[in-house]
Each structure stands twice: as C-alpha cells, then as structure tokens.
Design a protein around this motif. Structure first.
Motif, PDB file in Angstrom:
ATOM      1  N   GLU A 124       0.810  -1.222   0.000  1.00 51.15           N
ATOM      2  CA  GLU A 124       0.000   0.000   0.000  1.00 51.15           C
ATOM      3  C   GLU A 124       0.839   1.266   0.000  1.00 51.15           C
ATOM      4  OE1 GLU A 124      -2.064   0.860   3.780  1.00 51.15           O
ATOM      5  OE2 GLU A 124      -1.111  -0.970   4.535  1.00 51.15           O
ATOM      6  N   GLN A 126       1.894  -3.855  16.791  1.00 53.11           N
ATOM      7  CA  GLN A 126       0.680  -4.512  17.226  1.00 53.11           C
ATOM      8  C   GLN A 126       0.989  -5.894  17.807  1.00 53.11           C
ATOM      9  OE1 GLN A 126      -2.448  -2.768  16.905  1.00 53.11           O
ATOM     10  NE2 GLN A 126      -0.813  -1.252  16.633  1.00 53.11           N
ATOM     11  N   SER A 150       0.192   2.578   8.396  1.00 50.94           N
ATOM     12  CA  SER A 150      -1.036   2.182   7.723  1.00 50.94           C
ATOM     13  C   SER A 150      -2.240   2.358   8.648  1.00 50.94           C
ATOM     14  CB  SER A 150      -0.939   0.715   7.288  1.00 50.94           C
ATOM     15  OG  SER A 150      -2.194   0.219   6.889  1.00 50.94           O
ATOM     16  N   ASP A 151      -3.280   3.025   8.155  1.00 49.92           N
ATOM     17  CA  ASP A 151      -4.515   3.161   8.931  1.00 49.92           C
ATOM     18  C   ASP A 151      -5.196   1.819   9.127  1.00 49.92           C
ATOM     19  OD1 ASP A 151      -4.253   5.904   9.205  1.00 49.92           O
ATOM     20  OD2 ASP A 151      -5.379   6.332   7.372  1.00 49.92           O
ATOM     21  N   GLU A 152      -4.981   0.903   8.176  1.00 51.41           N
ATOM     22  CA  GLU A 152      -5.678  -0.381   8.216  1.00 51.41           C
ATOM     23  C   GLU A 152      -4.934  -1.404   9.064  1.00 51.41           C
ATOM     24  OE1 GLU A 152      -7.226  -3.874   5.144  1.00 51.41           O
ATOM     25  OE2 GLU A 152      -6.583  -1.916   4.376  1.00 51.41           O
ATOM     26  N   THR A 153      -3.650  -1.637   8.767  1.00 53.99           N
ATOM     27  CA  THR A 153      -2.901  -2.695   9.454  1.00 53.99           C
ATOM     28  C   THR A 153      -2.103  -2.183  10.654  1.00 53.99           C
ATOM     29  OG1 THR A 153      -0.913  -2.405   8.092  1.00 53.99           O
ATOM     30  CG2 THR A 153      -2.642  -3.876   7.251  1.00 53.99           C
ATOM     31  N   LYS A 154      -1.921  -0.864  10.740  1.00 55.86           N
ATOM     32  CA  LYS A 154      -1.097  -0.224  11.778  1.00 55.86           C
ATOM     33  C   LYS A 154       0.375  -0.552  11.631  1.00 55.86           C
ATOM     34  CE  LYS A 154      -4.931   1.355  13.335  1.00 55.86           C
ATOM     35  NZ  LYS A 154      -5.336   2.735  12.933  1.00 55.86           N
TER      36      LYS A 154
END
Length: 274
Positions: free
Chosen positions: A6, A226, A192-196
């Motif tokens: 991404e 995470q 990433s906003d989605e996966t961090k």
C-alpha cells in the motif's frame, strides 16, 4: 502471491553486484522474561550453538560517561541494565542478541532473504521453545544502506542525479556543489490506517568506512507495534522484506540503480535493501 504493497510501487527483484548494505537487523520484542536475566541461557545456546558457536555476555552500566567517579559508584547498582547475551557465527558476520525483552539478529554480510532467514529461524524457534513468550509486542526488520559514489563510478555525478527526486529535498539545488553541502538529513514515518504497520525512513549525508568516505545513508525500518502471535513473526517479516525492497528502489535514481549492478533473480527478494 504477495499482496500489493500500500506504500510503494512494485519493482523487480534483483541482487546488486555492488551492494550498498551495511547491515540488516531483525528484532522481536516481548514482555520481559525474568528467567533470561536470572539464568545462563544454556538450553538456548545448545539449540543454536552449531550455527552460532561464539558466546559473549555483556551488561551495560547505564551511567553517563561524564559523571564524577564518586557519583557513578554511588548510583552504579541502581543504574545497571539487564544482561545481554550475544551469540555469533564463527566469522562474526551474524550476531544473535538475547535480552529479557527482545531477540535480534544482525547480519553485516546480507545477500539473500532465504540465507538471512536460515540464520534467523533457529534462534527464533529456540526462543519460543525455551522461554515461551506470551506474544510479540513489536516485530521489526531494518536495512541500513550507504551509497558511496566513488565506489560505483559516480564520483563526479551530483547527488541530484543519484538520489530519487522522491527524497532529494535541498540536494536538488544544482547551485550547490557536492562538497558544499555538509549536512542534510530527513525523517519520514508512514503508518497504515488499516494494518497499523509502519515504515520509518531515515536518510541523508554521512561518512562511512575507515577512510570516512562521503556517502548517502538510506536507513529503512519496517515494523509492527501490534500484538502478534509468536508463530506469526515470519509472515510479517516476509512482508517487510518486500516493502523494504520497494522503499529502497523508491529512494534511488535509475542511474544509481544501474550503477549498483542489478542482476535479476527468480528467488525471494534480496540485496541492497532489496
């Protein structure tokens, strides 16, 4: 097949004949395990000794060098840091570091991702089998590169033609000769906003080697903060390896890419931040 990244466009997998890599570091962090600090890691060593036969134990004082000696003695016990165990290959080009809250592998002779993971898997499995960490709180993969123009036939080429316009910044100014700009450094962190998952890119002018040659440093740290299951580390690292390759290619010009001597490969991604 790996999903599309991404952050960066895809680029062909290559080996660089003139690899700019200084080191590659993989680290996993986990909640502190007191047994690592309180007991000599003999079982862990037995599991990796055939590959990493050289052992060292270090313990940093954590005391600033400029403190008066009497003050340093007074606070020495309280300031002691956790013990660190180091296991090295016979040629000392790969080092495993084990601490109460982390495990890392550093290679100063990286060529191929498969080769790196061949050295990574035994200590990672030994950590899981011996100490059974509950989870990993951080997984990271870091590529440190140094572009030295004099070593790749680009001694008289301006930085503006060596480094990609994506990160060039003030060095794009042709009015400045290469020797006139003494310092230039930039930081870029993308999450990433989605996966961090994140990537921390540090780059700029520097000097490397005994001769202190002028260089452009490209330091790429791909990571996840995470919580992750311990057996999920390698899928994260495979993804970070691909991302680091793409990030490195994003940072360099076509002229530099060619000067580094790319050679195509059908194997898993390798070399020079790639």
């Amino acid at each position: 097949m790996l999903e599309q990244d991404e952050f960066f466009e895809d680029s062909p997998r290559v080996i660089y004949r003139h690899s700019p890599l200084l080191s590659v570091i993989c680290q996993v962090r986990f909640p502190t395990i007191l047994r690592i600090e309180s007991q000599v890691p003999s079982e862990f060593q037995d599991a990796i000794r055939s590959m990493f036969p050289i052992f060292e134990r270090t313990q940093m004082s954590g005391i600033p060098d400029d403190l008066p000696p009497e003050v340093a003695r007074m606070i020495g016990i309280a300031a002691q840091q956790p013990v660190s165990y180091r296991f090295q290959t016979e040629d000392r080009l790969c080092t495993v570091s084990l601490e109460p809250g982390s495990l890392s592998l550093t290679s100063t002779n990286y060529r191929r991702w498969e080769e790196f993971t061949r050295f990574l898997n035994p200590p990672l499995e030994a950590l899981i089998d011996t100490y059974k960490p509950s989870f990993f709180s951080r997984i990271g993969l870091r590529y440190q590169n140094a572009i030295v123009p004099t070593e790749i036939g680009l001694a008289d080429v301006p930085w503006a033609d060596i480094i990609s316009s994506n990160i060039l910044g003030e060095l794009r100014q042709q009015r400045f000769g290469r020797g006139e700009i003494r310092e230039a450094h930039r930081l870029l962190r993308i999450v990433s906003d989605e996966t961090k998952e994140g990537i921390f890119l540090q780059h700029g002018l520097g000097k490397v080697g005994p001769a202190q040659s002028n260089a452009y440093i490209i330091d790429i740290d791909c990571y996840s903060d995470q919580k992750a299951e311990v057996h999920d580390a390698l899928p994260h690292l495979n993804r970070f390896n691909y991302r680091a390759r793409r990030a490195f290619r994003w940072c360099v010009s076509d002229q530099l890419h060619s000067a580094l001597g790319p050679e195509g490969t059908s194997d898993v991604d390798i070399g020079g931040g790639e």
